[in-house]
Write a protein that holds these residues in place. Structure first.
Motif, PDB file in Angstrom:
ATOM      1  N   HIS A 177      22.232  51.394 -51.055  1.00  0.00           N
ATOM      2  CA  HIS A 177      20.774  51.300 -51.147  1.00  0.00           C
ATOM      3  C   HIS A 177      20.176  52.438 -51.951  1.00  0.00           C
ATOM      4  CE1 HIS A 177      21.797  48.836 -47.656  1.00  0.00           C
ATOM      5  NE2 HIS A 177      20.801  48.079 -48.069  1.00  0.00           N
ATOM      6  N   GLU A 226      17.025  54.011 -53.808  1.00  0.00           N
ATOM      7  CA  GLU A 226      15.567  53.911 -53.850  1.00  0.00           C
ATOM      8  C   GLU A 226      15.067  54.904 -54.885  1.00  0.00           C
ATOM      9  OE1 GLU A 226      13.745  51.816 -51.960  1.00  0.00           O
ATOM     10  OE2 GLU A 226      15.390  51.134 -50.682  1.00  0.00           O
ATOM     11  N   GLU A 259      13.565  55.376 -43.265  1.00  0.00           N
ATOM     12  CA  GLU A 259      12.913  55.852 -44.490  1.00  0.00           C
ATOM     13  C   GLU A 259      11.793  56.795 -44.068  1.00  0.00           C
ATOM     14  OE1 GLU A 259      13.789  54.998 -47.609  1.00  0.00           O
ATOM     15  OE2 GLU A 259      15.246  53.467 -47.059  1.00  0.00           O
ATOM     16  N   GLU A 271      10.661  46.207 -48.974  1.00  0.00           N
ATOM     17  CA  GLU A 271       9.916  47.465 -48.877  1.00  0.00           C
ATOM     18  C   GLU A 271       8.534  47.225 -49.470  1.00  0.00           C
ATOM     19  OE1 GLU A 271      11.093  50.285 -47.536  1.00  0.00           O
ATOM     20  OE2 GLU A 271      13.160  49.612 -47.293  1.00  0.00           O
ATOM     21  N   THR A 307       7.436  48.964 -52.793  1.00  0.00           N
ATOM     22  CA  THR A 307       8.058  48.663 -54.077  1.00  0.00           C
ATOM     23  C   THR A 307       8.115  47.154 -54.302  1.00  0.00           C
ATOM     24  OG1 THR A 307      10.218  48.740 -53.005  1.00  0.00           O
ATOM     25  CG2 THR A 307       9.466  50.755 -54.072  1.00  0.00           C
TER      26      THR A 307
END
Lengths: 301, 301, 301
Positions: free
Chosen positions: A69, A71, B71, C71, C74
């Motif tokens: 993942h 980001e 997150e 998300e 994004t």
């Protein structure tokens, strides 16, 4: 018993350090000791996306791939790391394939000869977006069985969208008759050769491909505001009724409802908009298995 | 048939509520009914990272662990929740191990005696970064088979980097001869005892460990701009040519190309920079399996 | 051999395109060729969350579901895509269930009749939060075996929290006696009928449910600052000592330590705060398996 945390090097004695290094070396020497041979995909999206990102993810999971993942917002790109170093890092860590969306057109030119894992382009600015083209093609092929003689009208800002122009080119190459429509101000001389007004277009088109007004990419001066645009160049219910019984409506989404296309048409019988999204997963599975089989033989489970 | 959404409590009757609670209690009582005994890792990164974060993730997936995706930006930390409460929450929800990177030095002091799952430090500000040290050590051990008598030169801002100082300390403890280089303005009196100018350093070093100029951590006053720095204290091609045939170049990355190290050297024959990244996965696998075996016996599949 | 990247449509010949489309169509026709029948959950969190998000994730993984990682930050929501189109997209791509947290109260009204997969509400602004209610209920039921005659005091800003009022309603419906406490300024006339001062409340409550002061939701005018609030309306050690031996303390978290509740009480013997988090996973497993069994028969492995 307290858990043994790993916090500082001071906590580790000489012998313990060597034991840990031997363990690590053992992992380095015998990757086959791993519980399963995993294949890792990393999706590097430097621009907002729902459809493309999630459908790549679904395609990867469907094929049994595992994800790393990444980001962009919380990566070392924030510290100024280059795209090349970022991709090279993912390759080093174990990614077997990377999917990249990046705002810079042809970002891949600096990568393609130096990265040893397949790169799949998930969109480069206003440039290319091959898996979007593939899903458009699949949707048309499913409907008509072929491309020869099919009348496709692409309506909207074709000039600024290389994706649209790339679609136009490939559709023609496959045998379709491709026309364009929309505000004449947005057309080049070359495009004007295939221009048809919306009023005529809807009557002979087999496929109406509506494009998204990309507010976020370039400050398109709306000819006369969204409502006026909708009336003149958008697809409304009146126009849709004049389409041939077998004709279909497509749109890459996200949709500006009541700008390019009337709200009521998004899920109408002619619309293939959500079908396109479903097809997006299947073409991405095909693309992924294509590059992985090419590259890695029997790697895919 | 419409799906049965779960939207409000008003929709639920007394009996249905009790049925659902019984079902939940059943899950609480018989965790062994789960399809598989999963082991969860949670990576809590409060600072940007590509390498460390993704390589922990690869290590975890390689070992068969599952991830809980925390997150920081979208967590309750935004509502002011403390680090302690956040980690305790993850423990309660089922995390079996947490990896934490946090800007606060020794953030772990308030956690280590109260959290009942292993904490692996992924970097605490300018403080410690044990898995980075381990991967450096593994890379050197792979090259020379041992540490005794190996000349290691650490070049750059050692004073502000406890990671570098911790590396220095552990390398010496394992038998290496450790020197430092870089701008004298950045050295302490103690460090000056091991100081060598770059011009000499490259000739006797077995390992040149170049450090990153950490623009983002503290406003380092560049002695004279990046180009001048590169000439005086960075590793350029001319200097690299004077290194011993068996000597290697290391860098923790992300790299400031043409500042600490010339662009052309990043992937040269002496460079172990991407090898370090590969080794990062292996040492993290070793560290994870170390803490999990210690803590949980036969938990690892 | 160089990997075969997928970068532009120009690179693809007519025959290769048709081969790829056939491969995609094959995936479309025979989903059973997939290595396993995966079930996908997508968690759409448009507001910060640690507990709810991660515990849904743990519940999903525990049940063997796979995740599609949405998300909000994004996603195409950034380009103005509506919630409806976003959820419809996830449905099209293959999500089998969606969990949504959204700031807009009753966001689900526009979705519930048009989305063909189950929606689980993970919180709608100040509105509903059914899985939070279920975990509160489970925690009480575990403690007392029933609800009849149990005295529950909900303390804090009940008026602005529909979650609290929904909890109140369901607890009463299940047989509990529900009281409220906190600043009178925050009570409606209706709530005042069940009002008890904190000093009395602690002595007869079986369950003290402390609410979080939601600074981030609405500018609650603190009656007299956090410290004064703590003294007058919070639960401190002196008050906790006057509670009945069997009574318990609950709080949904995140906690404002020393505001609603004294730091020292968070992990005291009476506290079920971290137990509530554990129960959160179990009720979410129950809710997920409830909707998936209802909807999809033998889908759950």
């Amino acid at each position: 018993m307290r858990p043994e945390h790993v916090l500082t090097m001071e906590d580790w004695g000489r012998e313990e350090i060597h034991e840990l290094l031997d363990k690590a070396q053992d992992f380095a020497n015998h990757p086959s000791k791993l519980p399963s041979q995993r294949i890792y995909a990393a999706n590097l999206f430097f621009e907002p996306s729902t459809r493309t990102k999630i459908s790549f993810e679904a395609a990867e999971r469907n094929l049994g791939l595992d994800l790393l993942h990444f980001e962009a917002d919380t990566s070392s790109v924030k510290k100024g790391e280059t795209l090349y170093d970022t991709v090279k890092t993912l390759e080093s860590i174990g990614a077997d394939v990377v999917v990249i969306r990046h705002g810079k057109e042809r970002y891949f030119d600096e990568l393609r000869n130096h990265i040893n894992i397949p790169i799949i382009n998930g969109g480069d600015g206003c440039g290319h977006h091959p898996t979007q083209s593939f899903l458009d093609l699949l949707t048309i092929k499913q409907e008509f069985g072929m491309f020869d003689g099919i009348n496709v009208v692409i309506a909207g800002d074709i000039f600024h969208s290389r994706v649209a122009r790339s679609n136009l080119e490939v559709l023609e190459r496959l045998g379709a008759n491709v026309f364009v429509s929309g505000p004449k101000e947005w057309m080049s001389e070359e495009l004007m050769e295939r221009y048809v007004p919306m009023d005529e277009a809807v009557e002979f088109a087999d496929v109406m491909m509506m494009l998204r007004i990309q507010h976020e990419r370039h400050a398109v001066k709306m000819v006369a505001g969204p409502q006026k645009y909708h009336e003149q160049y958008g697809l409304n219910e009146e126009k849709a009724q004049r389409m041939k019984p077998t004709s279909i409506i497509m749109h890459p989404a996200p949709i500006n409802r009541n700008v390019e296309i009337a709200d009521a048409l998004v899920e109408c019988g002619r619309s293939r908009i959500f079908k396109q999204m479903k097809n997006g997963v299947f073409v991405r599975m095909a693309v992924l298995s294509h590059v992985l089989e090419n590259q890695q033989g029997g790697l895919l489970r």
